[in-house]
Design a protein around this motif. Structure first.
Motif, PDB file in Angstrom:
ATOM      1  N   ALA A 110      42.356  48.098  50.022  1.00 19.99           N
ATOM      2  CA  ALA A 110      43.260  49.184  49.665  1.00 19.99           C
ATOM      3  C   ALA A 110      44.308  48.736  48.648  1.00 19.99           C
ATOM      4  CB  ALA A 110      43.952  49.719  50.918  1.00 19.99           C
ATOM      5  N   CYS A 111      44.134  47.543  48.104  1.00 17.33           N
ATOM      6  CA  CYS A 111      45.025  47.037  47.061  1.00 17.33           C
ATOM      7  C   CYS A 111      44.197  46.067  46.221  1.00 17.33           C
ATOM      8  CB  CYS A 111      46.258  46.355  47.662  1.00 17.33           C
ATOM      9  SG  CYS A 111      45.959  44.751  48.447  1.00 17.33           S
ATOM     10  N   SER A 112      44.806  45.377  45.333  1.00 13.54           N
ATOM     11  CA  SER A 112      44.058  44.385  44.546  1.00 13.54           C
ATOM     12  C   SER A 112      44.773  43.039  44.546  1.00 13.54           C
ATOM     13  CB  SER A 112      43.867  44.890  43.117  1.00 13.54           C
ATOM     14  OG  SER A 112      45.120  45.056  42.483  1.00 13.54           O
ATOM     15  N   THR A 113      45.512  42.757  45.612  1.00 14.76           N
ATOM     16  CA  THR A 113      46.320  41.539  45.640  1.00 14.76           C
ATOM     17  C   THR A 113      45.576  40.316  46.170  1.00 14.76           C
ATOM     18  OG1 THR A 113      47.282  42.061  47.796  1.00 14.76           O
ATOM     19  CG2 THR A 113      48.466  42.861  45.826  1.00 14.76           C
ATOM     20  N   CYS A 114      44.255  40.425  46.249  1.00 11.42           N
ATOM     21  CA  CYS A 114      43.433  39.253  46.586  1.00 11.42           C
ATOM     22  C   CYS A 114      42.408  39.028  45.478  1.00 11.42           C
ATOM     23  CB  CYS A 114      42.764  39.408  47.947  1.00 11.42           C
ATOM     24  SG  CYS A 114      41.520  40.711  48.024  1.00 11.42           S
ATOM     25  N   HIS A 115      42.752  39.501  44.296  1.00 16.01           N
ATOM     26  CA  HIS A 115      41.880  39.410  43.120  1.00 16.01           C
ATOM     27  C   HIS A 115      41.720  37.961  42.668  1.00 16.01           C
ATOM     28  CE1 HIS A 115      41.923  39.651  38.483  1.00 16.01           C
ATOM     29  NE2 HIS A 115      40.671  39.871  38.859  1.00 16.01           N
ATOM     30  N   VAL A 116      40.481  37.591  42.321  1.00 22.06           N
ATOM     31  CA  VAL A 116      40.186  36.280  41.756  1.00 22.06           C
ATOM     32  C   VAL A 116      39.146  36.429  40.653  1.00 22.06           C
ATOM     33  CG1 VAL A 116      40.661  34.969  43.873  1.00 22.06           C
ATOM     34  CG2 VAL A 116      38.325  35.774  43.405  1.00 22.06           C
ATOM     35  N   TYR A 117      39.004  35.368  39.880  1.00 21.60           N
ATOM     36  CA  TYR A 117      37.921  35.249  38.910  1.00 21.60           C
ATOM     37  C   TYR A 117      36.916  34.269  39.502  1.00 21.60           C
ATOM     38  CZ  TYR A 117      41.520  37.131  35.813  1.00 21.60           C
ATOM     39  OH  TYR A 117      42.514  37.897  35.255  1.00 21.60           O
ATOM     40  N   VAL A 118      35.702  34.705  39.668  1.00 21.54           N
ATOM     41  CA  VAL A 118      34.638  33.868  40.213  1.00 21.54           C
ATOM     42  C   VAL A 118      34.114  32.959  39.098  1.00 21.54           C
ATOM     43  CG1 VAL A 118      32.321  33.920  41.214  1.00 21.54           C
ATOM     44  CG2 VAL A 118      34.020  35.626  41.902  1.00 21.54           C
ATOM     45  N   HIS A 119      33.878  31.700  39.427  1.00 19.16           N
ATOM     46  CA  HIS A 119      33.313  30.772  38.448  1.00 19.16           C
ATOM     47  C   HIS A 119      32.000  31.358  37.923  1.00 19.16           C
ATOM     48  CE1 HIS A 119      31.332  27.245  36.797  1.00 19.16           C
ATOM     49  NE2 HIS A 119      32.548  26.693  36.701  1.00 19.16           N
ATOM     50  N   PRO A 120      31.750  31.245  36.622  1.00 23.86           N
ATOM     51  CA  PRO A 120      30.540  31.847  36.039  1.00 23.86           C
ATOM     52  C   PRO A 120      29.235  31.455  36.740  1.00 23.86           C
ATOM     53  CG  PRO A 120      31.987  31.075  34.298  1.00 23.86           C
ATOM     54  CD  PRO A 120      32.582  30.607  35.602  1.00 23.86           C
ATOM     55  N   ASP A 121      29.157  30.248  37.275  1.00 19.98           N
ATOM     56  CA  ASP A 121      27.941  29.817  37.967  1.00 19.98           C
ATOM     57  C   ASP A 121      27.675  30.607  39.243  1.00 19.98           C
ATOM     58  OD1 ASP A 121      27.662  27.895  35.989  1.00 19.98           O
ATOM     59  OD2 ASP A 121      28.328  26.235  37.253  1.00 19.98           O
ATOM     60  N   TRP A 122      28.695  31.284  39.754  1.00 26.46           N
ATOM     61  CA  TRP A 122      28.576  31.985  41.029  1.00 26.46           C
ATOM     62  C   TRP A 122      28.429  33.495  40.905  1.00 26.46           C
ATOM     63  CZ3 TRP A 122      27.775  30.233  45.817  1.00 26.46           C
ATOM     64  CH2 TRP A 122      27.844  28.843  45.990  1.00 26.46           C
ATOM     65  N   VAL A 123      28.685  34.046  39.757  1.00 23.02           N
ATOM     66  CA  VAL A 123      28.700  35.509  39.599  1.00 23.02           C
ATOM     67  C   VAL A 123      27.406  36.149  40.091  1.00 23.02           C
ATOM     68  CG1 VAL A 123      28.816  37.395  37.915  1.00 23.02           C
ATOM     69  CG2 VAL A 123      30.413  35.482  37.756  1.00 23.02           C
ATOM     70  N   ALA A 124      26.277  35.641  39.668  1.00 25.13           N
ATOM     71  CA  ALA A 124      24.982  36.243  40.022  1.00 25.13           C
ATOM     72  C   ALA A 124      24.573  35.955  41.466  1.00 25.13           C
ATOM     73  CB  ALA A 124      23.903  35.750  39.065  1.00 25.13           C
ATOM     74  N   LYS A 125      25.233  35.015  42.126  1.00 28.69           N
ATOM     75  CA  LYS A 125      24.879  34.638  43.491  1.00 28.69           C
ATOM     76  C   LYS A 125      25.575  35.491  44.541  1.00 28.69           C
ATOM     77  CE  LYS A 125      24.236  29.844  42.092  1.00 28.69           C
ATOM     78  NZ  LYS A 125      24.709  28.465  42.255  1.00 28.69           N
ATOM     79  N   ASP A 160      36.732  50.346  42.149  1.00 28.30           N
ATOM     80  CA  ASP A 160      37.911  51.198  41.957  1.00 28.30           C
ATOM     81  C   ASP A 160      39.205  50.400  42.102  1.00 28.30           C
ATOM     82  OD1 ASP A 160      36.257  53.371  41.557  1.00 28.30           O
ATOM     83  OD2 ASP A 160      36.545  54.192  43.574  1.00 28.30           O
ATOM     84  N   MET A 161      39.289  49.536  43.106  1.00 30.59           N
ATOM     85  CA  MET A 161      40.502  48.752  43.331  1.00 30.59           C
ATOM     86  C   MET A 161      40.726  47.726  42.228  1.00 30.59           C
ATOM     87  SD  MET A 161      42.449  49.493  45.938  1.00 30.59           S
ATOM     88  CE  MET A 161      42.321  51.130  45.291  1.00 30.59           C
ATOM     89  N   LEU A 162      39.665  47.211  41.653  1.00 32.27           N
ATOM     90  CA  LEU A 162      39.818  46.238  40.565  1.00 32.27           C
ATOM     91  C   LEU A 162      40.468  46.848  39.334  1.00 32.27           C
ATOM     92  CD1 LEU A 162      36.539  44.176  40.919  1.00 32.27           C
ATOM     93  CD2 LEU A 162      38.881  43.300  41.104  1.00 32.27           C
ATOM     94  N   ASP A 163      40.434  48.177  39.221  1.00 32.22           N
ATOM     95  CA  ASP A 163      41.143  48.842  38.126  1.00 32.22           C
ATOM     96  C   ASP A 163      42.646  48.583  38.185  1.00 32.22           C
ATOM     97  OD1 ASP A 163      38.852  49.921  37.006  1.00 32.22           O
ATOM     98  OD2 ASP A 163      39.092  51.867  37.990  1.00 32.22           O
ATOM     99  N   PHE A 164      43.153  48.255  39.374  1.00 37.35           N
ATOM    100  CA  PHE A 164      44.583  48.014  39.562  1.00 37.35           C
ATOM    101  C   PHE A 164      44.940  46.530  39.477  1.00 37.35           C
ATOM    102  CE2 PHE A 164      43.571  51.934  41.840  1.00 37.35           C
ATOM    103  CZ  PHE A 164      44.456  52.795  41.226  1.00 37.35           C
ATOM    104  N   ALA A 165      43.956  45.678  39.336  1.00 38.55           N
ATOM    105  CA  ALA A 165      44.191  44.236  39.296  1.00 38.55           C
ATOM    106  C   ALA A 165      44.804  43.822  37.965  1.00 38.55           C
ATOM    107  CB  ALA A 165      42.877  43.486  39.520  1.00 38.55           C
ATOM    108  N   PHE A 166      45.454  42.664  37.985  1.00 37.57           N
ATOM    109  CA  PHE A 166      46.032  42.102  36.774  1.00 37.57           C
ATOM    110  C   PHE A 166      44.915  41.507  35.930  1.00 37.57           C
ATOM    111  CE2 PHE A 166      47.890  38.499  34.428  1.00 37.57           C
ATOM    112  CZ  PHE A 166      48.850  39.181  33.698  1.00 37.57           C
ATOM    113  N   GLU A 167      44.755  42.004  34.718  1.00 43.13           N
ATOM    114  CA  GLU A 167      43.771  41.534  33.759  1.00 43.13           C
ATOM    115  C   GLU A 167      42.382  41.304  34.359  1.00 43.13           C
ATOM    116  OE1 GLU A 167      45.518  38.137  31.751  1.00 43.13           O
ATOM    117  OE2 GLU A 167      46.941  39.420  30.708  1.00 43.13           O
ATOM    118  N   PRO A 168      41.768  42.373  34.882  1.00 36.85           N
ATOM    119  CA  PRO A 168      40.434  42.214  35.462  1.00 36.85           C
ATOM    120  C   PRO A 168      39.386  41.888  34.402  1.00 36.85           C
ATOM    121  CG  PRO A 168      41.011  44.532  35.317  1.00 36.85           C
ATOM    122  CD  PRO A 168      42.226  43.758  34.909  1.00 36.85           C
ATOM    123  N   ASP A 169      38.396  41.139  34.815  1.00 36.34           N
ATOM    124  CA  ASP A 169      37.257  40.778  33.977  1.00 36.34           C
ATOM    125  C   ASP A 169      36.049  41.516  34.562  1.00 36.34           C
ATOM    126  OD1 ASP A 169      34.713  39.113  33.635  1.00 36.34           O
ATOM    127  OD2 ASP A 169      36.060  38.100  32.233  1.00 36.34           O
TER     128      ASP A 169
END
Length: 107
Positions: free
Chosen positions: A45-60, A70-79
């Motif tokens: 219900a928020c985006s305060t646990c946002h992280v960037y996943v290491h590229p090697d892990w994205v597809a896994k 929807d919540m990632l729209d509120f995150a700081f500089e989402p990728d």
């Protein structure tokens, strides 16, 4: 237990073991990892646990569900590729070795 590496925005690394069935967010909170606020306690219900996943892990990782997107729209500089909410990542044996990096700030 899965070993997960949390990297602060400054580059400081924290490698912790997180029990299966918990979320990556719960692992961070219970180990006092700075940079994951988890204001909603894991309710997506928020985006305060946002992280960037290491590229090697994205597809896994499992695909993002609509609520997380929807919540990632509120995150700081989402990728669009690497951003995830750690409350939506349940720890399984397959996540052993996962590496995530915190953004400069949450929201």
């Amino acid at each position: 237990m899965a070993k997960i590496t949390y990297i602060e925005h400054s580059g400081k690394e924290h490698v912790v073991e997180v029990a299966e069935g918990l979320t990556v967010m719960e692992g961070a909170v219970s180990n006092n990892i700075p940079g994951i606020d988890a204001d909603c306690g894991g309710a997506c219900a928020c985006s305060t646990c946002h992280v960037y996943v290491h590229p090697d892990w994205v597809a896994k990782l499992p695909e993002k569900e609509d609520m997380e997107v929807d919540m990632l729209d509120f995150a700081f500089e989402p990728d669009t590729e690497r951003s995830r909410l750690t409350c939506q990542l349940k720890v399984t044996p397959e996540l052993d070795g996962l590496v995530v990096q915190m953004p400069e700030k949450q929201i």
